[in-house]
Design a protein around this motif. Structure first.
Motif, short mmCIF file in Angstrom:
data_model
loop_
_atom_site.label_atom_id
_atom_site.label_comp_id
_atom_site.label_asym_id
_atom_site.label_seq_id
_atom_site.Cartn_x
_atom_site.Cartn_y
_atom_site.Cartn_z
N ASP A 192 0.89 -1.19 0.18
CA ASP A 192 -0.07 0.10 -0.03
C ASP A 192 0.74 1.31 0.07
N ASP A 193 2.17 1.16 -0.17
CA ASP A 193 3.12 2.42 -0.15
C ASP A 193 3.29 2.64 -1.56
N GLN A 194 2.77 3.90 -1.95
CA GLN A 194 2.89 4.26 -3.29
C GLN A 194 4.69 4.55 -3.56
N GLY A 220 8.46 4.26 -6.81
CA GLY A 220 7.18 4.89 -7.33
C GLY A 220 6.99 6.13 -7.18
#
Length: 230
Positions: A192-194, A220
């Motif tokens: 869930d870490d962009q 990302g």
């Protein structure tokens, strides 16, 4: 750099040493502070170990990473002693700076390989990406393989042990030059870490672990570690 022999270099150093005393003092103070920080961390680790309820579990959950220079053995056969020493020193300095800025800690260096430890999986991921990028951009270094795993470890006498360490070591050995990889379990914690793009790879038979699916990591959205070597 000026073609001095070892004896001549020592003589020149003695001439300039008085001018370096102030800078040397600052370096020593910095070193003492780092040692104090490491001592406090060790005390915190002991406290954390005592809080584990299940005695069958390894006491700490940490990120363990490896950076491994590609084709080091072949290169070392072609280089003279000084050139090889310069390469290793540059590699170790780059790794030490990146790991320190990323909030991690170098556990040990073994020639062409560096092992580091982090408090969070995110820190391990950011350090790994920065190591891969900076080593790739350095014209004096060959490419590197980087791998990290988040899991339980056993710290002892300044070193760390356990399946997490072994898996990270195995993964760096199967990574492609320039790649950063982790395992599926660690990738799940970062999903869930962009700041990270995770790409599952083909399943591989990893010695001692059986079938493992490596997951590639690329940058990302978000700020990368800023490292200044000037």
């Amino acid at each position: 750099n000026k073609g001095y022999t070892d004896s001549k270099a020592r003589q020149e150093l003695l001439k300039f040493l008085p001018e370096l005393l102030e800078d040397l003092e600052k370096i020593l103070i910095y070193g003492y502070r780092r040692q104090l920080s490491a001592a406090v961390l060790r005390l915190a680790l002991r406290s954390e170990q005592n809080d584990i309820d299940d005695p069958t579990l390894l006491p700490l959950v940490r990120g363990v990473g490896f950076a491994d220079l590609v084709s080091y053995t072949t290169l070392s056969r072609r280089m003279n002693e000084q050139t090889l020493a310069d390469l290793v020193q540059t590699f170790e300095q780059r790794c030490a700076e990146v790991v320190a800025v990323g909030g991690g800690r170098i556990i040990k260096t073994i020639g062409d390989e560096v092992m580091f430890l982090t408090e969070t999986p995110e820190a391990a991921a950011r350090i790994s990406l920065a190591l891969s990028k900076l080593i790739k951009e350095d014209p004096h270094l060959p490419e590197a393989r980087v791998a990290f795993v988040w899991g339980r470890i056993l710290p002892k006498l300044g070193d760390i042990y356990g399946p997490t360490v072994n898996l990270a070591s195995r993964l760096v050995a199967v990574a492609n030059p320039g790649d950063v990889v982790t395992d599926d379990s660690t990738a799940h914690t970062l999903a869930d870490d962009q700041r990270f793009v995770l790409t599952p790879r083909d399943i591989q038979d990893i010695r001692g672990f059986g079938e493992i699916r490596p997951v590639g990591l690329t940058p990302g959205i978000g700020n990368e570690l800023e490292i200044d070597f000037e």
